[in-house]
Write a protein that holds these residues in place. Structure first.
Motif, PDB file in Angstrom:
ATOM      1  N   ALA A   1      54.046 -19.440  53.765  1.00  0.00           N
ATOM      2  CA  ALA A   1      53.694 -20.808  53.366  1.00  0.00           C
ATOM      3  C   ALA A   1      53.336 -20.857  51.880  1.00  0.00           C
ATOM      4  CB  ALA A   1      52.526 -21.307  54.206  1.00  0.00           C
ATOM      5  N   ILE A   2      52.614 -19.844  51.402  1.00  0.00           N
ATOM      6  CA  ILE A   2      52.288 -19.764  49.969  1.00  0.00           C
ATOM      7  C   ILE A   2      53.564 -19.643  49.149  1.00  0.00           C
ATOM      8  CG2 ILE A   2      51.176 -18.334  48.196  1.00  0.00           C
ATOM      9  CD1 ILE A   2      49.043 -17.628  50.255  1.00  0.00           C
ATOM     10  N   TYR A   3      54.447 -18.786  49.611  1.00  0.00           N
ATOM     11  CA  TYR A   3      55.724 -18.575  48.919  1.00  0.00           C
ATOM     12  C   TYR A   3      56.514 -19.875  48.833  1.00  0.00           C
ATOM     13  CZ  TYR A   3      60.263 -16.419  47.863  1.00  0.00           C
ATOM     14  OH  TYR A   3      61.453 -16.083  47.296  1.00  0.00           O
ATOM     15  N   LYS A   4      56.550 -20.594  49.945  1.00  0.00           N
ATOM     16  CA  LYS A   4      57.338 -21.831  50.002  1.00  0.00           C
ATOM     17  C   LYS A   4      56.758 -22.920  49.114  1.00  0.00           C
ATOM     18  CE  LYS A   4      59.004 -25.381  53.236  1.00  0.00           C
ATOM     19  NZ  LYS A   4      59.089 -25.786  54.670  1.00  0.00           N
ATOM     20  N   HIS A   5      55.442 -23.141  49.195  1.00  0.00           N
ATOM     21  CA  HIS A   5      54.840 -24.303  48.546  1.00  0.00           C
ATOM     22  C   HIS A   5      54.358 -24.047  47.119  1.00  0.00           C
ATOM     23  CE1 HIS A   5      55.159 -26.634  52.202  1.00  0.00           C
ATOM     24  NE2 HIS A   5      54.568 -25.678  52.881  1.00  0.00           N
ATOM     25  N   LEU A   6      54.118 -22.785  46.764  1.00  0.00           N
ATOM     26  CA  LEU A   6      53.619 -22.495  45.425  1.00  0.00           C
ATOM     27  C   LEU A   6      54.649 -21.808  44.534  1.00  0.00           C
ATOM     28  CD1 LEU A   6      49.952 -21.311  46.144  1.00  0.00           C
ATOM     29  CD2 LEU A   6      50.765 -23.581  45.487  1.00  0.00           C
ATOM     30  N   ILE A   7      55.392 -20.845  45.094  1.00  0.00           N
ATOM     31  CA  ILE A   7      56.327 -20.063  44.274  1.00  0.00           C
ATOM     32  C   ILE A   7      57.684 -20.737  44.159  1.00  0.00           C
ATOM     33  CG2 ILE A   7      57.510 -17.845  44.075  1.00  0.00           C
ATOM     34  CD1 ILE A   7      55.136 -16.555  45.493  1.00  0.00           C
ATOM     35  N   LEU A   8      58.166 -21.305  45.272  1.00  0.00           N
ATOM     36  CA  LEU A   8      59.505 -21.904  45.259  1.00  0.00           C
ATOM     37  C   LEU A   8      59.497 -23.332  44.728  1.00  0.00           C
ATOM     38  CD1 LEU A   8      61.166 -20.600  48.549  1.00  0.00           C
ATOM     39  CD2 LEU A   8      61.434 -19.768  46.209  1.00  0.00           C
ATOM     40  N   ARG A   9      58.849 -23.517  43.600  1.00  0.00           N
ATOM     41  CA  ARG A   9      58.889 -24.801  42.911  1.00  0.00           C
ATOM     42  C   ARG A   9      60.062 -24.789  41.924  1.00  0.00           C
ATOM     43  NH1 ARG A   9      54.473 -28.152  43.244  1.00  0.00           N
ATOM     44  NH2 ARG A   9      52.704 -27.351  44.448  1.00  0.00           N
ATOM     45  N   PRO A  10      60.718 -25.920  41.757  1.00  0.00           N
ATOM     46  CA  PRO A  10      61.881 -25.950  40.872  1.00  0.00           C
ATOM     47  C   PRO A  10      61.627 -25.365  39.489  1.00  0.00           C
ATOM     48  CG  PRO A  10      61.780 -27.971  42.140  1.00  0.00           C
ATOM     49  CD  PRO A  10      60.524 -27.206  42.458  1.00  0.00           C
ATOM     50  N   ILE A  11      60.465 -25.645  38.905  1.00  0.00           N
ATOM     51  CA  ILE A  11      60.185 -25.153  37.556  1.00  0.00           C
ATOM     52  C   ILE A  11      60.183 -23.628  37.504  1.00  0.00           C
ATOM     53  CG2 ILE A  11      57.672 -25.255  37.880  1.00  0.00           C
ATOM     54  CD1 ILE A  11      57.464 -26.034  34.902  1.00  0.00           C
ATOM     55  N   PHE A  12      59.635 -22.984  38.556  1.00  0.00           N
ATOM     56  CA  PHE A  12      59.584 -21.524  38.590  1.00  0.00           C
ATOM     57  C   PHE A  12      60.967 -20.927  38.853  1.00  0.00           C
ATOM     58  CE2 PHE A  12      55.006 -22.187  40.149  1.00  0.00           C
ATOM     59  CZ  PHE A  12      54.527 -22.233  38.845  1.00  0.00           C
ATOM     60  N   ILE A  13      61.731 -21.587  39.722  1.00  0.00           N
ATOM     61  CA  ILE A  13      63.079 -21.093  40.036  1.00  0.00           C
ATOM     62  C   ILE A  13      63.963 -21.176  38.795  1.00  0.00           C
ATOM     63  CG2 ILE A  13      65.137 -21.441  41.455  1.00  0.00           C
ATOM     64  CD1 ILE A  13      63.299 -22.569  43.640  1.00  0.00           C
TER      65      ILE A  13
ATOM     66  N   TYR B   1      63.019 -21.060  35.703  1.00  0.00           N
ATOM     67  CA  TYR B   1      62.585 -20.021  34.759  1.00  0.00           C
ATOM     68  C   TYR B   1      63.132 -18.662  35.176  1.00  0.00           C
ATOM     69  CZ  TYR B   1      59.654 -16.948  31.980  1.00  0.00           C
ATOM     70  OH  TYR B   1      59.230 -15.967  31.125  1.00  0.00           O
ATOM     71  N   ALA B   2      63.022 -18.361  36.479  1.00  0.00           N
ATOM     72  CA  ALA B   2      63.460 -17.059  36.972  1.00  0.00           C
ATOM     73  C   ALA B   2      64.949 -16.849  36.729  1.00  0.00           C
ATOM     74  CB  ALA B   2      63.142 -16.926  38.460  1.00  0.00           C
ATOM     75  N   TYR B   3      65.760 -17.860  37.010  1.00  0.00           N
ATOM     76  CA  TYR B   3      67.207 -17.706  36.877  1.00  0.00           C
ATOM     77  C   TYR B   3      67.671 -17.678  35.422  1.00  0.00           C
ATOM     78  CZ  TYR B   3      68.440 -17.771  41.793  1.00  0.00           C
ATOM     79  OH  TYR B   3      68.592 -17.430  43.114  1.00  0.00           O
ATOM     80  N   ARG B   4      66.835 -18.118  34.517  1.00  0.00           N
ATOM     81  CA  ARG B   4      67.211 -18.069  33.105  1.00  0.00           C
ATOM     82  C   ARG B   4      66.697 -16.826  32.390  1.00  0.00           C
ATOM     83  NH1 ARG B   4      69.650 -22.359  30.815  1.00  0.00           N
ATOM     84  NH2 ARG B   4      69.753 -24.299  31.992  1.00  0.00           N
ATOM     85  N   HIS B   5      65.718 -16.118  33.017  1.00  0.00           N
ATOM     86  CA  HIS B   5      65.092 -15.019  32.297  1.00  0.00           C
ATOM     87  C   HIS B   5      65.113 -13.674  33.020  1.00  0.00           C
ATOM     88  CE1 HIS B   5      63.361 -18.659  30.419  1.00  0.00           C
ATOM     89  NE2 HIS B   5      63.346 -17.927  29.322  1.00  0.00           N
ATOM     90  N   MET B   6      65.193 -13.653  34.345  1.00  0.00           N
ATOM     91  CA  MET B   6      65.166 -12.378  35.054  1.00  0.00           C
ATOM     92  C   MET B   6      66.520 -11.679  34.963  1.00  0.00           C
ATOM     93  SD  MET B   6      62.836 -13.256  38.422  1.00  0.00           S
ATOM     94  CE  MET B   6      62.912 -11.569  39.003  1.00  0.00           C
ATOM     95  N   TYR B   7      66.496 -10.343  34.904  1.00  0.00           N
ATOM     96  CA  TYR B   7      67.715  -9.569  34.674  1.00  0.00           C
ATOM     97  C   TYR B   7      68.767  -9.822  35.748  1.00  0.00           C
ATOM     98  CZ  TYR B   7      70.911  -5.631  34.425  1.00  0.00           C
ATOM     99  OH  TYR B   7      72.038  -4.868  34.366  1.00  0.00           O
ATOM    100  N   ASN B   8      68.384  -9.728  37.043  1.00  0.00           N
ATOM    101  CA  ASN B   8      69.354  -9.886  38.131  1.00  0.00           C
ATOM    102  C   ASN B   8      69.996 -11.270  38.111  1.00  0.00           C
ATOM    103  OD1 ASN B   8      68.967  -7.328  39.084  1.00  0.00           O
ATOM    104  ND2 ASN B   8      67.516  -7.914  40.671  1.00  0.00           N
ATOM    105  N   ALA B   9      69.178 -12.280  37.781  1.00  0.00           N
ATOM    106  CA  ALA B   9      69.696 -13.638  37.741  1.00  0.00           C
ATOM    107  C   ALA B   9      70.685 -13.804  36.588  1.00  0.00           C
ATOM    108  CB  ALA B   9      68.548 -14.628  37.599  1.00  0.00           C
TER     109      ALA B   9
END
Length: 309
Positions: A171-183, A185-193
């Motif tokens: 539930a924490i992962y869904k409501h706090l981490i999987l926010r569009p702003i974080f996603i 950021y992750a896809y623009r900066h993380m190596y795998n993405a």
């Protein structure tokens, strides 16, 4: 034939089974084509994402592609007090086939984790083997060692998914981490993405990231973590399936060791046929049209699909 997401909606039907609601894509056959193709999609996807490939394969027969519990926006097994175990997913797929293909033979094409669900179903329900005329594995696998990850990385993934497969952390992962702003950021900066989107132009990259946001938000996070943890502990090589498998691999799969995949597939199926595609990576982020999907289906697979059934 659907050309856009709006047109695709005309071919998506409600799916209600075992107390769970989802959707199903159904493309009728063209002309005199008799082949029935059942598509079982992968881990991080939806009917819309797979529409282009379904449209391409539709030239060889009727297409049916169902959601699975917790995938593509469908309600999760947790709603009915069950867990998304590999056996439960295999049972669900078997029930779907028995319901939809009572007096018909079918071709099954699985993608990534969809392949292991198909394998486990055929292992548990050998009577269904007689209904299947062709099994196609597209970038599939059958054992945890098939992953190209280092031991350290695999351990990290197992640990992380083990934590987040539980109700409260999920539930924490869904409501706090999987926010569009974080996603974003992750896809623009993380190596795998960045590796996944290498070579994309700015506008194409923007569309791909927005699609990824939708996929992370529409798929059930707890189911995602549970099934991911299953993949990192997987070994379904002990039980035989009396069918050959036609396996499609890509040249530079960033996830799987193609040699080990072949070894493990051979230990399950009665025979193994390798088909190489020119696609440069594990799976395109966007398969918007049949033209984009076409290169993912090798000519050798097309010849098999053109045969009369």
């Amino acid at each position: 034939m659907p050309k856009t997401a709006k047109a695709a909606a005309d071919y998506i039907l409600p799916l209600n089974m075992n107390g769970l609601s989802g959707r199903m894509l159904r493309l009728p056959p063209k002309g005199s084509k008799k082949r029935e193709l059942l598509l079982v999609y992968g881990h991080h996807t939806s009917l819309e994402r797979m529409m282009g490939l379904a449209e391409y394969l539709n030239r060889y027969g009727a297409i049916t592609m169902p959601d699975l519990p917790g995938f593509g926006g469908m309600e999760a097994f947790y709603k009915i007090g069950e867990k998304p175990t590999l056996d439960n997913l295999a049972d669900y797929l078997a029930a779907f086939i028995k319901l939809r293909y009572r007096n018909k033979r079918l071709t099954i094409a699985g993608f990534s984790i969809g392949v292991i669900i198909v394998i486990r179903m055929l292992q548990k329900y050998p009577e269904l083997v007689k209904k299947v005329d062709l099994v196609v594995s597209i970038v599939g696998f059958a054992h945890k060692d098939d992953f190209r990850f280092s031991k350290k990385r695999s351990f990290a993934y197992r640990t992380m998914t083990q934590i987040f497969l539980h109700r409260f952390p999920a539930a924490i992962y869904k409501h706090l981490i999987l926010r569009p702003i974080f996603i974003r950021y992750a896809y623009r900066h993380m190596y795998n993405a960045k590796e996944k989107f290498r070579g994309m132009k700015a506008e194409e990259l923007k569309k791909a990231i927005e699609l990824e946001i939708h996929l992370w938000r529409c798929n059930d996070p707890r189911t995602y973590m549970f099934t991911a943890n299953t993949m990192f502990r997987l070994d379904i090589t002990a039980q035989h399936v009396d069918l050959p498998v036609h396996h499609v691999s890509v040249r530079k799969d960033r996830y799987f060791n193609n040699i080990l995949v072949e070894q493990h597939m051979r230990s399950i199926f009665s025979d193994f046929y390798l088909h190489k595609t020119s696609m440069p990576s594990h799976m395109p982020s966007i398969i918007a049209t049949a033209d984009v999907a076409g290169p993912f289906v090798p000519e050798s697979i097309r010849r098999l699909l053109r045969k009369k059934v």
